[in-house]
Design a protein around this motif. Structure first.
Motif, PDB file in Angstrom:
ATOM      1  N   LEU A   1      -7.989   2.539  -5.339  1.00 55.73           N
ATOM      2  CA  LEU A   1      -8.153   3.003  -3.950  1.00 55.73           C
ATOM      3  C   LEU A   1      -6.953   3.844  -3.521  1.00 55.73           C
ATOM      4  O   LEU A   1      -7.092   4.842  -2.807  1.00 55.73           O
ATOM      5  CB  LEU A   1      -8.309   1.798  -3.008  1.00 55.73           C
ATOM      6  N   GLU A   2      -5.761   3.461  -3.971  1.00 54.72           N
ATOM      7  CA  GLU A   2      -4.561   4.234  -3.620  1.00 54.72           C
ATOM      8  C   GLU A   2      -4.503   5.558  -4.386  1.00 54.72           C
ATOM      9  O   GLU A   2      -3.983   6.545  -3.877  1.00 54.72           O
ATOM     10  CB  GLU A   2      -3.293   3.401  -3.853  1.00 54.72           C
TER      11      GLU A   2
ATOM     12  N   GLY B   1       0.829  -1.214   0.000  1.00 55.33           N
ATOM     13  CA  GLY B   1       0.000   0.000   0.000  1.00 55.33           C
ATOM     14  C   GLY B   1       0.854   1.251   0.000  1.00 55.33           C
ATOM     15  O   GLY B   1       0.492   2.285   0.557  1.00 55.33           O
TER      16      GLY B   1
ATOM     17  N   ASN C   1      -9.503   0.492   8.416  1.00 47.52           N
ATOM     18  CA  ASN C   1     -10.226   1.497   9.217  1.00 47.52           C
ATOM     19  C   ASN C   1      -9.561   1.700  10.568  1.00 47.52           C
ATOM     20  O   ASN C   1      -9.891   2.612  11.299  1.00 47.52           O
ATOM     21  CB  ASN C   1     -11.682   1.068   9.386  1.00 47.52           C
TER      22      ASN C   1
ATOM     23  N   VAL D   1      -9.358  -1.198   2.448  1.00 47.12           N
ATOM     24  CA  VAL D   1      -9.075   0.055   3.155  1.00 47.12           C
ATOM     25  C   VAL D   1      -9.084  -0.253   4.646  1.00 47.12           C
ATOM     26  O   VAL D   1     -10.080  -0.769   5.184  1.00 47.12           O
ATOM     27  CB  VAL D   1     -10.104   1.156   2.811  1.00 47.12           C
TER      28      VAL D   1
ATOM     29  N   GLU E   1      -6.556   7.777  -2.371  1.00 43.03           N
ATOM     30  CA  GLU E   1      -5.817   8.152  -1.160  1.00 43.03           C
ATOM     31  C   GLU E   1      -4.741   9.206  -1.471  1.00 43.03           C
ATOM     32  O   GLU E   1      -4.514  10.139  -0.690  1.00 43.03           O
ATOM     33  CB  GLU E   1      -5.167   6.897  -0.569  1.00 43.03           C
TER      34      GLU E   1
ATOM     35  N   TYR F   1      -4.048   4.017   4.495  1.00 39.45           N
ATOM     36  CA  TYR F   1      -5.173   3.102   4.732  1.00 39.45           C
ATOM     37  C   TYR F   1      -5.436   2.196   3.535  1.00 39.45           C
ATOM     38  O   TYR F   1      -5.835   1.063   3.686  1.00 39.45           O
ATOM     39  CB  TYR F   1      -6.455   3.896   5.010  1.00 39.45           C
ATOM     40  N   ALA F   2      -5.214   2.712   2.325  1.00 36.67           N
ATOM     41  CA  ALA F   2      -5.657   2.005   1.126  1.00 36.67           C
ATOM     42  C   ALA F   2      -4.589   1.056   0.596  1.00 36.67           C
ATOM     43  O   ALA F   2      -3.407   1.389   0.588  1.00 36.67           O
ATOM     44  CB  ALA F   2      -6.029   3.013   0.043  1.00 36.67           C
TER      45      ALA F   2
END
Ligand code: URA
Ligand code: CA
Length: 433
Positions: free
Chosen positions: A251-252, A88, A381, A379, A255, A245-246
């Motif tokens: 998703l990255e 990540g 949390n 992701v 982010e 987080y991602a």
């Protein structure tokens, strides 16, 4: 010269001469030295090591095995950044526009990823329209015009490293410090930058599992730079838990956009400010890391960093409205929560297991031929040190298949929930110059 003599020399702990290393690399790249002899030599290096002279010579012979990119027509000091690989790790997506927004030219050649998630190139391809197939002339024009371009690595960069890495991968010889150092540095030197900031990752999700090895690798790479006339420095950073987080391609990207807006995860932002401030110092735009850091914080707050990102996307055919509407990025079909089974404090999130979970969803490649799903991933949390209540979500899964019990199992294995107070890991262990 005979390969058998070089194998025996290294087996007995002696150093090879420059001519011998040239013979070795040229002979192997051209197919005159067979895999079994090179495999034997690599194992001898694994146990006997290499001197700093040998490591620098090996690096330069690998550089000379292929194309060398000439960036001399780009004005200013060109600075590159390289991470030894983590889970990540979204830093390049943030750093390239961030540093360019301060006026430092970023001419970056990146690879596709093998393993947990894609590489920077794969991640950028989750932006509609974005393309990385740019020829060298256009690449240089883009950097001169916008201060930034990120393109796919030329097919003919360091063929010796490609062939050696494939052999190391199947002969138990990847994890040798001089071999990793020369492999990383050969690619960076062949891609033409004047200065290089290295991010050496330390922890369960990285090649280097302890601080002494991480320091040795960093020192060897900095030493290679000194011997071949490039400015090189290294930051040793934590990879015991994933960064940010991602974990997953689109998703990255989201982010990274959040971070460029000043809203991203604290650890990702902090590492980008650390690496970025060293890049700016090496480029000669600031005298001290503290001064450079102020410059970076200023371009985040003023919106210039995000604006630079949008300009970068447009210049390479990407839809820049993604930056304001991240929902335009690829999205997965199913969104599911992994809920905590007990109360406590998160004390470990084993990075390589989280990486494997993301790969099982399709975010990464198990083999070079695997297809990658840019939309899927995880992701987090919760991060180490966060309190958690039973039933709260530890991780959100973004999947394109409905049944993910295998992935959920991996995620539960990666998390440790403790009843005792927890020491949060430091983010930056050391800076080596
Ligand atoms: N990354 C590289 O590029 N080479 C290695 O040998 C290890 C990690
Ligand atoms: Ca991340």
């Amino acid at each position: 010269m005979r390969m058998i003599d070089l194998i025996e020399k290294k087996r007995d702990g002696q150093s090879l001469t420059e001519e011998e290393i040239r013979f070795l690399i040229k002979g192997y790249t051209e197919g005159d030295i067979p895999d079994y002899q090179m495999a034997s030599f690599l194992m001898a290096v694994y146990f006997q090591g290499m001197s700093p002279e040998e490591t620098a010579q090996l690096t330069m012979e690998m550089v000379k095995s292929g194309e060398q990119i000439d960036l001399s027509t780009i004005k200013g000091i060109k600075v590159d950044k390289h991470s030894t690989g983590g889970v990540g790790d979204t830093t390049t997506l943030v750093l390239a526009p961030l540093v360019a927004a301060v006026g430092v030219p970023v001419a970056k050649m990146s690879g596709r990823g093998l393993g947990h998630t894609g590489g920077t190139i794969d991640k950028l391809e989750s932006i509609p329209g974005f393309h990385v197939e740019v020829d060298n002339k256009e690449f240089i024009r883009l950097v001169n015009e916008n201060r930034i371009a990120v393109i796919g690595q030329s097919g003919n960069l360091t063929p010796a490293d490609k062939k050696l890495y494939a052999l190391r991968d199947v002969t138990g010889t990847v994890n040798s410090i001089p071999l990793i150092a020369s492999s990383v540095m050969s690619k960076k030197i062949a891609s033409g930058s004047d200065a290089i900031v290295l991010d050496v990752k330390l922890g369960a999700g990285a090649f280097m599992k302890n601080i002494d090895d991480a320091r040795r690798l960093a020192e060897e790479m900095v030493e290679i730079g000194k011997r071949v006339g490039r400015k090189v420095m290294a930051v040793i950073s934590d990879m015991s838990q994933p960064l940010g987080y991602a974990v997953g391609n689109a998703l990255e990207v989201k982010e990274a956009i959040d971070t460029l807006k000043g809203e991203g995860p604290a650890d990702l932002k902090e590492l980008c400010l650390t690496l970025g401030s060293h890049m700016i110092c090496l480029a000669g735009k600031a005298q001290t890391p503290a001064e450079a850091r102020n410059m970076l914080e200023e371009v985040i707050e003023s919106g210039k960093a995000l604006e630079k990102f949008k300009q970068f996307l447009r210049a390479q055919g990407g839809d820049d409205s993604c930056a304001d509407h991240p929902e335009k990025l690829l999205t997965a079909g199913y969104v599911m929560e992994v809920e905590a089974k007990e109360d406590g404090i998160v004390s470990a999130i084993t990075a390589n297991q989280i990486g494997t979970a993301a790969m099982m969803l399709g975010a990464g490649r198990a083999t070079k031929e695997s297809e990658i799903d840019l939309a899927v991933g995880l992701v987090l949390n919760k991060k180490i040190g966060d309190p958690v209540k039973k039933g709260e979500s530890l991780v959100t899964i973004y999947s394109n298949r409905e049944s993910v019990s295998d992935v959920t199992g991996k995620i539960y294995n990666a998390f440790t929930i403790s009843r005792e107070p927890v020491q949060v890991p430091v983010l930056v262990y050391d800076v080596i110059t």
